[in-house]
Design a protein around this motif. Structure first.
Motif, PDB file in Angstrom:
ATOM      1  N   ARG A  92      -3.383  22.440 -13.335  1.00 31.79           N
ATOM      2  CA  ARG A  92      -2.726  20.974 -13.097  1.00 31.79           C
ATOM      3  C   ARG A  92      -2.731  20.984 -11.513  1.00 31.79           C
ATOM      4  O   ARG A  92      -2.459  21.966 -11.071  1.00 31.79           O
ATOM      5  CB  ARG A  92      -1.812  20.630 -13.908  1.00 31.79           C
ATOM      6  N   THR A  93      -2.581  19.660 -10.957  1.00 31.38           N
ATOM      7  CA  THR A  93      -2.280  19.420  -9.655  1.00 31.38           C
ATOM      8  C   THR A  93      -1.846  18.196  -9.523  1.00 31.38           C
ATOM      9  O   THR A  93      -1.906  17.260 -10.259  1.00 31.38           O
ATOM     10  CB  THR A  93      -3.637  19.582  -8.839  1.00 31.38           C
TER      11      THR A  93
ATOM     12  N   GLU B 195       0.874  -1.077   0.121  1.00 30.54           N
ATOM     13  CA  GLU B 195       0.089  -0.071   0.027  1.00 30.54           C
ATOM     14  C   GLU B 195       0.813   1.323   0.142  1.00 30.54           C
ATOM     15  O   GLU B 195       0.431   2.347   0.565  1.00 30.54           O
ATOM     16  CB  GLU B 195      -0.823   0.052   1.221  1.00 30.54           C
ATOM     17  N   ASP B 196       2.030   1.156  -0.608  1.00 25.85           N
ATOM     18  CA  ASP B 196       2.970   2.394  -0.701  1.00 25.85           C
ATOM     19  C   ASP B 196       1.908   3.457  -1.729  1.00 25.85           C
ATOM     20  O   ASP B 196       1.468   3.037  -2.516  1.00 25.85           O
ATOM     21  CB  ASP B 196       4.189   2.060  -1.326  1.00 25.85           C
ATOM     22  N   SER B 197       2.469   4.827  -1.362  1.00 25.30           N
ATOM     23  CA  SER B 197       1.832   5.735  -2.034  1.00 25.30           C
ATOM     24  C   SER B 197       2.475   6.135  -3.372  1.00 25.30           C
ATOM     25  O   SER B 197       3.726   5.681  -3.544  1.00 25.30           O
ATOM     26  CB  SER B 197       1.572   6.867  -1.129  1.00 25.30           C
ATOM     27  N   PHE B 198       1.922   6.808  -4.372  1.00 22.47           N
ATOM     28  CA  PHE B 198       2.467   7.113  -5.528  1.00 22.47           C
ATOM     29  C   PHE B 198       2.014   8.653  -5.778  1.00 22.47           C
ATOM     30  O   PHE B 198       1.112   8.919  -5.253  1.00 22.47           O
ATOM     31  CB  PHE B 198       2.512   6.211  -6.652  1.00 22.47           C
ATOM     32  N   PHE B 199       2.613   9.101  -6.877  1.00 22.59           N
ATOM     33  CA  PHE B 199       2.293  10.633  -7.203  1.00 22.59           C
ATOM     34  C   PHE B 199       1.634  10.486  -8.669  1.00 22.59           C
ATOM     35  O   PHE B 199       2.174   9.935  -9.472  1.00 22.59           O
ATOM     36  CB  PHE B 199       3.496  11.509  -7.244  1.00 22.59           C
ATOM     37  N   VAL B 200       0.465  11.365  -8.784  1.00 24.77           N
ATOM     38  CA  VAL B 200      -0.169  11.439 -10.042  1.00 24.77           C
ATOM     39  C   VAL B 200      -0.440  12.797 -10.014  1.00 24.77           C
ATOM     40  O   VAL B 200      -0.642  13.720  -9.448  1.00 24.77           O
ATOM     41  CB  VAL B 200      -1.553  10.463  -9.777  1.00 24.77           C
ATOM     42  N   GLN B 201      -0.397  13.362 -11.439  1.00 26.04           N
ATOM     43  CA  GLN B 201      -0.533  14.644 -12.019  1.00 26.04           C
ATOM     44  C   GLN B 201      -2.121  14.606 -12.690  1.00 26.04           C
ATOM     45  O   GLN B 201      -2.099  13.738 -13.615  1.00 26.04           O
ATOM     46  CB  GLN B 201       0.491  15.272 -12.941  1.00 26.04           C
ATOM     47  N   VAL B 202      -2.888  15.643 -12.382  1.00 27.32           N
ATOM     48  CA  VAL B 202      -3.995  15.422 -13.075  1.00 27.32           C
ATOM     49  C   VAL B 202      -4.204  16.975 -13.847  1.00 27.32           C
ATOM     50  O   VAL B 202      -3.963  17.921 -13.221  1.00 27.32           O
ATOM     51  CB  VAL B 202      -5.229  15.391 -12.069  1.00 27.32           C
ATOM     52  N   HIS B 203      -4.451  17.067 -14.785  1.00 21.59           N
ATOM     53  CA  HIS B 203      -4.554  18.404 -15.779  1.00 21.59           C
ATOM     54  C   HIS B 203      -5.919  18.893 -15.871  1.00 21.59           C
ATOM     55  O   HIS B 203      -6.927  17.937 -15.752  1.00 21.59           O
ATOM     56  CB  HIS B 203      -3.962  18.012 -17.031  1.00 21.59           C
TER      57      HIS B 203
ATOM     58  N   VAL C 237      -9.195   9.067  -6.921  1.00 19.14           N
ATOM     59  CA  VAL C 237      -8.381  10.128  -7.369  1.00 19.14           C
ATOM     60  C   VAL C 237      -9.165  11.432  -7.520  1.00 19.14           C
ATOM     61  O   VAL C 237      -8.443  12.418  -7.131  1.00 19.14           O
ATOM     62  CB  VAL C 237      -7.319   9.549  -8.386  1.00 19.14           C
ATOM     63  N   ILE C 238     -10.124  11.280  -8.213  1.00 19.84           N
ATOM     64  CA  ILE C 238     -11.220  12.395  -8.774  1.00 19.84           C
ATOM     65  C   ILE C 238     -11.459  13.052  -7.461  1.00 19.84           C
ATOM     66  O   ILE C 238     -11.477  14.450  -7.212  1.00 19.84           O
ATOM     67  CB  ILE C 238     -12.074  11.971  -9.356  1.00 19.84           C
ATOM     68  N   GLN C 239     -11.787  12.469  -6.318  1.00 18.96           N
ATOM     69  CA  GLN C 239     -12.214  13.040  -4.900  1.00 18.96           C
ATOM     70  C   GLN C 239     -10.873  13.782  -4.511  1.00 18.96           C
ATOM     71  O   GLN C 239     -11.265  14.805  -3.720  1.00 18.96           O
ATOM     72  CB  GLN C 239     -12.748  11.707  -4.098  1.00 18.96           C
ATOM     73  N   GLN C 240      -9.782  13.397  -4.451  1.00 19.39           N
ATOM     74  CA  GLN C 240      -8.600  13.995  -3.899  1.00 19.39           C
ATOM     75  C   GLN C 240      -8.418  15.223  -4.588  1.00 19.39           C
ATOM     76  O   GLN C 240      -8.098  16.225  -3.932  1.00 19.39           O
ATOM     77  CB  GLN C 240      -7.475  13.195  -3.826  1.00 19.39           C
ATOM     78  N   THR C 241      -8.626  15.068  -5.934  1.00 20.50           N
ATOM     79  CA  THR C 241      -8.253  16.221  -6.647  1.00 20.50           C
ATOM     80  C   THR C 241      -9.589  17.450  -6.544  1.00 20.50           C
ATOM     81  O   THR C 241      -9.013  18.722  -6.428  1.00 20.50           O
ATOM     82  CB  THR C 241      -8.208  15.920  -8.282  1.00 20.50           C
ATOM     83  N   LEU C 242     -10.480  16.838  -6.305  1.00 17.20           N
ATOM     84  CA  LEU C 242     -11.570  17.879  -6.181  1.00 17.20           C
ATOM     85  C   LEU C 242     -11.259  18.922  -4.489  1.00 17.20           C
ATOM     86  O   LEU C 242     -11.730  19.892  -4.582  1.00 17.20           O
ATOM     87  CB  LEU C 242     -13.231  17.421  -6.070  1.00 17.20           C
ATOM     88  N   CYS C 243     -10.949  17.864  -3.657  1.00 16.59           N
ATOM     89  CA  CYS C 243     -10.732  18.545  -2.358  1.00 16.59           C
ATOM     90  C   CYS C 243      -9.447  19.413  -2.249  1.00 16.59           C
ATOM     91  O   CYS C 243      -9.464  20.523  -1.651  1.00 16.59           O
ATOM     92  CB  CYS C 243     -10.319  17.275  -1.436  1.00 16.59           C
ATOM     93  N   LYS C 244      -8.652  19.383  -3.327  1.00 12.66           N
ATOM     94  CA  LYS C 244      -7.356  19.955  -3.255  1.00 12.66           C
ATOM     95  C   LYS C 244      -7.585  21.323  -4.044  1.00 12.66           C
ATOM     96  O   LYS C 244      -7.035  22.341  -4.229  1.00 12.66           O
ATOM     97  CB  LYS C 244      -6.058  19.235  -4.068  1.00 12.66           C
ATOM     98  N   ALA C 245      -8.708  21.494  -4.638  1.00  9.86           N
ATOM     99  CA  ALA C 245      -9.079  22.518  -5.857  1.00  9.86           C
ATOM    100  C   ALA C 245     -10.353  23.151  -5.182  1.00  9.86           C
ATOM    101  O   ALA C 245     -11.230  23.657  -6.007  1.00  9.86           O
ATOM    102  CB  ALA C 245      -9.319  22.127  -7.062  1.00  9.86           C
ATOM    103  N   LYS C 246     -10.813  23.056  -4.014  1.00  7.73           N
ATOM    104  CA  LYS C 246     -11.823  23.557  -3.381  1.00  7.73           C
ATOM    105  C   LYS C 246     -12.192  25.280  -3.670  1.00  7.73           C
ATOM    106  O   LYS C 246     -13.275  25.724  -3.536  1.00  7.73           O
ATOM    107  CB  LYS C 246     -12.075  23.567  -2.022  1.00  7.73           C
TER     108      LYS C 246
END
Length: 612
Positions: A463-464, A447-455, A477-486
Motif C-alpha cells: 500500500r502507499t 483546490e485543497d489537497s487530500f490524502f488517499v491510500q492505494v492498496h 492518482v494512478i500516475q502519482q502512485t506509479l511514480c511513488k512505486a518506481k
C-alpha cells in the motif's frame, strides 16, 4: 596540663578560635607564652628590622607570607567550609591551602574535591591508587587545558572587580535576584557503550556536579539487549547558576546488574554546543576508542525581569566576558555555501556584524544601508498532517546584541531560529509575492489537497499514501502512485498509467446488528472520475485497489463462465426433480421389503451421479 594550656591558646588561621568565638566576633591578637629560640630566629630571618619586638608562631600564621602553605585534614577543611565559607575564600585569595584525606579512610578512598575547589582551596591531595569518582573528577578538572597541572580559579574567588566578590557562598540554597542559565541536553544514541557485554540493556545516568543549588541527576530509559547502537533520543533541562565549576558526568549503567560499564566527566565550560560525539572512558579512566555517546547540547538564557540579573554577569567580570568568543551562523551570504560562520564577542551588535560581513564578502561593495539582518523562526509541526505555520520574520535592530538574541531562542517551544542576510530589494519582492499569494488564496481554496491510500500497488509495496489535489481524477492518482512505486520490479515492466484502473471496494455497515457480516461491493472508477468525490460518498469502510486492466478483464471472463455454469447446473437440477416426480409413484413398496431398500439405494446412486 601544659598540653591542655597549649591547646586552649591555639588559634585558627583566621585569628579566631573556632571552638570559642562566633563567626562575627572580632579576633584579639594575643601573644602566646613560651617562645623558643627557634621562633625568635625565624622572626629575625623574616624581618631583620624587628629585633626589639619578636612575635610568636601564631602571630606569624595570622600574618602569613606568600610562600607559607597550610595543610588541613579533610574533616577540618569541611568544618571550615561550613562555618567560615566566605572567610575561607578570602584567605585563599592570597594564600595556598592544602587538604588531604582523613586517616580513617583505611580503604584508600577519596573525599569529594569539588567542595574544596568551590572555596578556593588550591591543592586537594587524593589517593591515586583508587580509581573512584573523586579521582575521575580530578582528571577532568585538569584535562581541559592539556593536563598541565594549573587551572585558573573563577574570578568570583579572587578578582575584586567581580560583582559577587566576597559575597559568594557556595553552600547557599537560595540565590535571589540571580537568573540562572538554562541548559538543554539530549542523549541521542550510543555506539558500543558496553564493550564487555554485547547483550546487556544499557541506560545513561547524567549527573550535574556543582554547588548544591546546581547539582541534579537524570536517567534515561533502558534499551533492551542492544549495546551496539542503542537509541534513546531523550532530552533533559537543568538550570545552572555558577557555570565555572560545573561538571557533567555520563555513566553507562547496565540495567539488570546496575554496574557501570563506561563513564566520562566533562567540564560544562569545555562542552561545545550542538551535536557532538563524547568519547567514553572505562572505570580506570582510560579512553575507549570505539565507545561514544552522540549528544546535543545548547545554552539558553531567559530575559531578566524586574530586579533580576543573569547569574553569568554577576559571577564574571566585564573583561572576561569581552574576551569570550561566540560563533554565529548567518544564512544567505553570497558565496558557494548556503551559510557562513562568524566569530563575535559578548557585546557585538547587529550593525557591527553587518559591517564585518560586508568587509569580508565579495560582491557587496554597495552602500551598507542596502543590507540588513533578519531573524526568522520556523515552526516545527509535531504531526505529519498538521498544517505548517508561516515562519515569523522580523528585522534585527542595529544596536541589538546578537549573543542575547541567540540565547533567547527556545527550540523546546516548537520552532528553530536563524539569522538571514537580506537586501532591501529582496525584502520588497518577497512582500509583493506574499501579498499576491494572499489575494489568490480565496480563488484557490477549492483546490485543497487530500490524502488517499492505494492498496495492492505491487508485491513489494502492499500500500502507499499520496497527497493529491481534490480535483484529481482516477488517472491522476494512478500516475502519482506509479511514480511513488518506481523501485518495484513489477511496476517497471508496466509503466503506462492507462494500463491500470482503480477498483473501489466499500463495505457498508449492516442496518441490523444481528445480521451477518455484509459482503463488500466493488466497482471500477472511470478514468476521468473525481477520486475525492468518490471517497467522500463512502458510508462505511472503503479502499482503492490498483489493478491491471488485463486482470480485471480476466476476472470478468471467469465470472461469466461461472454464471453460465451455474445456469446449466440449475437446469440439470430442475430436470432431476421432474424425473424424481415421475418415478416415485410407480415404485411403492413396503418398508420391510428388502427389495425396496436395494431399489432406494440404487435410485439414490443414480441421482447423485446425475448431480455430479
Amino acid at each position: 596540663s601544659s598540653r591542655g594550656k597549649e591547646r586552649k591558646s591555639r588559634k585558627s588561621i583566621f585569628g579566631n578560635n573556632p571552638g570559642r568565638l562566633s563567626p562575627g566576633e572580632p579576633a584579639t591578637l594575643a601573644k602566646a607564652s613560651g617562645k623558643g629560640p627557634f621562633d625568635v630566629m625565624r622572626q629575625t630571618w623574616e624581618d631583620p628590622c624587628s629585633f626589639n619586638s619578636p612575635a610568636s608562631l601564631s602571630a606569624i600564621i595570622r600574618t602569613p607570607k606568600c610562600y607559607h602553605i597550610s595543610s588541613l585534614n579533610e574533616n577540618a577543611a569541611k568544618r571550615l567550609c561550613r562555618r567560615y565559607s566566605q572567610k575561607l575564600i578570602q584567605h585563599t585569595t592570597c594564600q595556598l591551602l592544602r587538604t588531604y584525606p582523613a586517616a580513617t579512610r583505611i580503604d584508600s578512598s577519596n573525599p569529594h574535591p569539588l567542595i574544596f575547589w568551590l572555596h578556593g582551596v588550591q591543592l586537594v591531595a587524593l589517593n591515586y591508587q583508587t580509581d573512584d569518582l573523586p579521582l575521575q573528577l580530578n582528571a577532568a578538572m585538569f584535562e581541559a587545558n592539556g593536563g598541565c597541572g594549573y587551572v585558573l580559579k573563577p574570578p568570583v574567588l579572587w578578582d575584586k572587580s567581580c560583582s559577587m566578590h566576597q559575597q559568594f557562598c557556595p553552600l547557599e540554597r537560595d540565590l535571589d535576584n540571580k537568573e540562572p542559565a538554562i541548559y538543554s541536553l539530549t542523549i541521542v544514541s550510543g555506539q558500543n557503550v558496553c564493550p564487555s557485554n554485547s547483550t546487556g540493556s544499557p541506560c545513561i545516568e547524567i549527573d550535574v556536579l556543582g554547588m548544591p543549588l546546581d547539582s541534579c541527576h537524570f536517567r534515561t530509559k533502558p534499551i533492551h539487549r542492544n549495546t551496539l547502537n542503542p537509541m534513546w533520543n531523550e532530552q533533559f533541562l537543568f538550570r545552572v547558576h555558577f557555570e565555572d565549576l560545573v561538571f557533567l558526568r555520563f555513566a553507562v549503567v547496565e540495567n539488570n546488574s546496575s554496574a557501570v560499564t563506561a563513564q566520562r566527566i566533562i567540564p560544562l565550560k569545555a562542552l561545545k554546543r550542538g551535536y557532538r560525539h563524547v568519547q567514553l572512558h572505562n572505570l580506570h579512566n582510560e579512553a575507549l576508542e570505539i565507545s561514544s555517546l552522540f549528544i546535543n547540547s545548547r545554552r539558553m538564557e531567559e530575559s531578566p525581569s524586574g530586579n533580576t540579573l543573569p547569574a553569568s554577569v554577576l559571577f564574571s567580570t566585564a573583561d572576561r566576558r569581552a574576551a569570550m568568543v561566540h560563533k554565529v551562523t548567518v544564512h544567505g551570504v553570497p558565496g558557494p555555501e548556503p551559510f557562513t560562520v562568524f566569530n563575535i564577542s559578548e557585546g557585538t551588535t547587529a550593525a557591527q556584524l553587518l559591517h564585518q560581513l560586508l568587509a569580508t564578502t565579495k560582491g557587496t561593495e554597495s552602500c551598507a544601508t542596502d543590507y540588513f539582518l533578519m531573524e526568522e523562526k520556523s515552526f516545527i509541526s509535531k504531526e505529519k498532517n498538521e498544517c505548517r505555520k508561516p515562519p515569523f520574520q522580523r528585522v534585527i535592530g542595529p544596536e541589538e546584541g546578537l549573543v542575547q538574541l541567540l540565547n533567547s531562542w527556545f527550540p523546546e517551544e516548537g520552532y528553530v531560529g536563524r539569522i538571514i542576510f537580506k537586501t532591501r530589494e529582496e525584502n520588497l519582492n518577497e512582500r509583493n509575492f506574499f501579498q499576491d499569494a494572499r489575494e489568490e488564496a480565496p480563488a484557490s481554496a477549492d483546490e485543497d489537497s487530500f490524502f488517499v491510500q492505494v492498496h495492492d500497488v505491487s508485491p513489494e509495496q502492499p500500500r502507499t499514501v499520496i497527497k493529491a489535489p481534490r480535483l484529481s481524477t482516477a488517472q491522476d492518482v494512478i500516475q502519482q502512485t506509479l511514480c511513488k512505486a518506481k523501485y518495484s520490479y513489477s511496476i517497471l515492466s508496466n509503466p503506462n498509467p492507462s494500463d491500470y484502473v482503480l477498483l473501489e471496494e466499500v463495505t457498508k455497515e449492516p442496518a441490523n446488528k444481528k445480521s451477518s457480516t455484509p459482503k463488500p461491493s466493488q466497482r471500477i472508477l472511470s478514468d476521468q472520475e473525481c477520486v475525492f468525490q468518490a471517497q467522500s460518498k463512502w458510508k462505511g469502510a472503503g479502499k482503492f485497489i490498483l489493478k491491471l486492466k488485463e486482470q480485471v478483464q480476466a476476472a470478468r471472463d471467469d465470472k461469466r463462465k461461472g454464471l453460465s455454469f451455474a445456469s446449466e447446473l440449475k437446469k440439470l437440477t430442475k430436470s432431476s426433480k421432474q424425473y424424481r416426480g415421475f418415478v416415485s409413484p410407480a415404485v411403492q413398496l413396503s418398508p420391510e421389503s428388502p427389495q425396496s431398500r436395494d431399489e432406494r439405494s440404487a435410485c439414490s446412486l443414480t441421482f447423485s451421479d446425475m448431480m455430479e
